[in-house]
Motif scaffolding. Sequence first.
Motif, short mmCIF file in Angstrom:
data_model
loop_
_atom_site.label_atom_id
_atom_site.label_comp_id
_atom_site.label_asym_id
_atom_site.label_seq_id
_atom_site.Cartn_x
_atom_site.Cartn_y
_atom_site.Cartn_z
N GLY A 104 0.71 -1.16 0.06
CA GLY A 104 -0.05 0.20 -0.13
C GLY A 104 0.71 1.15 0.15
O GLY A 104 0.03 2.36 0.15
N GLY A 105 2.09 1.21 -0.01
CA GLY A 105 2.95 2.39 0.00
C GLY A 105 3.41 2.82 -1.39
O GLY A 105 2.72 2.29 -2.44
N LYS A 106 4.24 3.81 -1.50
CA LYS A 106 4.85 4.22 -2.86
C LYS A 106 6.30 4.33 -2.77
O LYS A 106 6.77 4.62 -1.91
N ASP A 107 6.66 3.80 -4.00
CA ASP A 107 8.15 3.62 -3.99
C ASP A 107 8.90 4.69 -4.65
O ASP A 107 9.94 4.78 -4.31
N PHE A 108 8.25 5.44 -5.59
CA PHE A 108 9.17 6.34 -6.30
C PHE A 108 9.61 7.57 -5.56
O PHE A 108 10.54 8.11 -6.11
N TRP A 109 9.00 8.10 -4.48
CA TRP A 109 9.43 9.31 -4.02
C TRP A 109 10.80 9.28 -3.05
O TRP A 109 11.02 8.39 -2.71
N GLU A 110 11.31 10.47 -3.58
CA GLU A 110 12.66 10.85 -2.96
C GLU A 110 12.74 12.13 -1.96
O GLU A 110 13.59 11.96 -1.13
N LYS A 111 11.40 12.62 -2.05
CA LYS A 111 11.69 13.98 -1.35
C LYS A 111 10.13 14.48 -1.16
O LYS A 111 9.09 13.90 -1.79
N VAL A 112 9.71 14.74 0.19
CA VAL A 112 8.53 15.04 0.58
C VAL A 112 8.64 16.41 1.49
O VAL A 112 9.50 17.13 1.76
N CYS A 113 7.48 17.05 1.01
CA CYS A 113 7.12 18.37 1.41
C CYS A 113 5.67 18.58 1.96
O CYS A 113 4.72 18.13 1.31
N LEU A 114 5.50 18.95 3.15
CA LEU A 114 4.25 19.30 3.79
C LEU A 114 3.99 20.80 4.01
O LEU A 114 4.95 21.47 4.45
N VAL A 115 2.81 21.25 3.88
CA VAL A 115 2.27 22.41 4.24
C VAL A 115 1.17 22.58 5.16
O VAL A 115 -0.02 22.03 5.19
N THR A 116 1.51 23.16 6.45
CA THR A 116 0.46 22.94 7.62
C THR A 116 0.13 24.46 7.89
O THR A 116 0.82 25.42 7.24
N SER A 117 -0.59 24.79 9.10
CA SER A 117 -0.85 26.18 9.36
C SER A 117 -0.13 26.24 10.87
O SER A 117 -0.37 25.61 11.70
N LYS A 118 0.38 27.42 11.04
CA LYS A 118 1.04 27.70 12.45
C LYS A 118 0.02 27.94 13.31
O LYS A 118 0.11 27.73 14.67
N ASP A 119 -1.21 28.40 12.97
CA ASP A 119 -2.14 28.73 14.01
C ASP A 119 -3.20 27.61 14.00
O ASP A 119 -4.25 27.79 14.83
N GLN A 120 -3.01 26.39 13.03
CA GLN A 120 -3.63 25.19 13.39
C GLN A 120 -5.17 25.43 12.96
O GLN A 120 -5.90 24.83 13.41
N ASN A 121 -5.48 26.34 12.29
CA ASN A 121 -6.61 26.80 11.79
C ASN A 121 -7.38 26.19 10.53
O ASN A 121 -8.39 26.02 10.03
N LEU A 122 -6.34 25.19 9.92
CA LEU A 122 -6.80 24.48 8.54
C LEU A 122 -7.81 23.36 9.21
O LEU A 122 -7.38 22.62 10.03
N THR A 123 -8.63 23.06 8.37
CA THR A 123 -9.46 21.95 8.90
C THR A 123 -9.70 20.80 7.72
O THR A 123 -9.06 21.15 6.66
N LYS A 124 -10.11 19.83 7.92
CA LYS A 124 -10.39 18.73 6.87
C LYS A 124 -10.81 19.25 5.78
O LYS A 124 -10.46 18.96 4.40
N ALA A 125 -11.87 20.01 5.85
CA ALA A 125 -12.50 20.57 4.64
C ALA A 125 -11.38 21.73 3.80
O ALA A 125 -11.77 21.68 2.73
N HIS A 126 -10.69 22.45 4.35
CA HIS A 126 -9.81 23.30 3.78
C HIS A 126 -8.73 22.64 3.11
O HIS A 126 -8.69 22.98 1.96
N VAL A 127 -8.22 21.41 3.96
CA VAL A 127 -7.02 20.89 2.99
C VAL A 127 -7.60 19.94 1.87
O VAL A 127 -6.96 19.65 1.01
N LYS A 128 -8.97 19.53 2.02
CA LYS A 128 -9.65 18.74 1.03
C LYS A 128 -9.73 19.87 -0.22
O LYS A 128 -9.47 19.31 -1.51
N TYR A 129 -10.09 20.84 -0.07
CA TYR A 129 -10.37 21.79 -1.05
C TYR A 129 -8.99 22.29 -1.61
O TYR A 129 -8.71 22.40 -2.96
N LEU A 130 -7.93 22.51 -0.70
CA LEU A 130 -6.61 22.71 -1.16
C LEU A 130 -5.89 21.73 -2.09
O LEU A 130 -5.44 22.07 -3.21
N GLU A 131 -6.10 20.44 -1.64
CA GLU A 131 -5.61 19.36 -2.51
C GLU A 131 -6.27 19.37 -3.92
O GLU A 131 -5.55 19.17 -4.86
N SER A 132 -7.71 19.70 -3.96
CA SER A 132 -8.15 19.70 -5.31
C SER A 132 -7.91 20.61 -6.16
O SER A 132 -7.38 20.65 -7.41
N LEU A 133 -7.30 22.09 -5.64
CA LEU A 133 -6.85 23.08 -6.28
C LEU A 133 -5.49 22.75 -6.83
O LEU A 133 -4.99 22.84 -7.97
#
Length: 314
Positions: free
Chosen positions: A91-120
């Motif tokens: 169930g994993g992914k073999d190809f990746w060599e680098k990861v980058c994640l984007v979160t919020s310092k004030d932790q105000n991002l919700t599940k709905a926010h990130v699903k919308y961001l992902e689609s964009l």
Amino acid sequence: MTQGLSIRLFLVDGTPNGLLTAEIMNWTGHVLTGPRSKLSELVQRPECGRTGVYFLVGSDPEGGARPLLYVGESDDVGNRLKQHNRLEEKGGKDFWEKVCLVTSKDQNLTKAHVKYLESLLIKHSLESGRYKLVNGTAHDYVGLPESDKADMAFFLEQIRTVMPVLGLDFLRERSTSLRISSDEPDSPVVSTPRFVAEVPKVKAKAYGKEIDGEFYVLAGSFARGEWSGIDGGYKTLYMQLCEEGVLVGTNNGLKQFSTDYAFSSPSAASAIIVGRNSNGRIHWKVESSGHTYAAWQDQQVSAVTTHVEGSMQD
């Protein structure tokens, strides 16, 4: 004149190849990136326990010219990355060599926010075409109030600003307006000329422009109908452009560009036109004067030097 912008980069372990964070002033977003070899350290960071979007990047194991990209979201990014680190058959992914994640310092991002961001993010990555997206098609997610969509639009623009600074340009727009003029009054270089490259033997002729650091071959340009050089080099890119419909066959045995396409250098563009490795700095010529790209570029550098020296004397 374009407004400047400060981005704060921090080397977590003091080395350029380790974990790195990035922030923009007055933006609540926080970026954390690192190589897969540092995953055990990365998942211990507090950011990984937050809700956010993430990117997995790696080279194509099948030899494709474009890197591979996976865009994801989670309300516990660290746990999701552990899943992606498993073997592919588990169930994993073999190809990746680098990861980058984007979160919020004030932790105000919700599940709905990130699903919308992902689609964009998936949508814009597909439109850019710089990376091969593993996800496939974009998901339309509309479950956000209008005000939240506006906030996420701003959040997305900051992500698009930071990513190229980290060497990840999968969100960088390809120029569609083909801007060729510099309207800045103090600029000694007022325009970018149109270049032309020809292969007389097969009657191929192509036009190009240099825009925002990339060399564009313009739609309607003609290239050799098949790769004639040795294996390797830009052959993979040539074949890829044919498969993707950027280069299409014609009745005269040539290939034609169906759209404007950005190359990393004049030589990459020239190789596709000629059908073998080629020195684009010599092959591309200014249409109006016949000067080579190299000579034109040297003139631009000399013009800037003269402009700066004149300003210092004033």
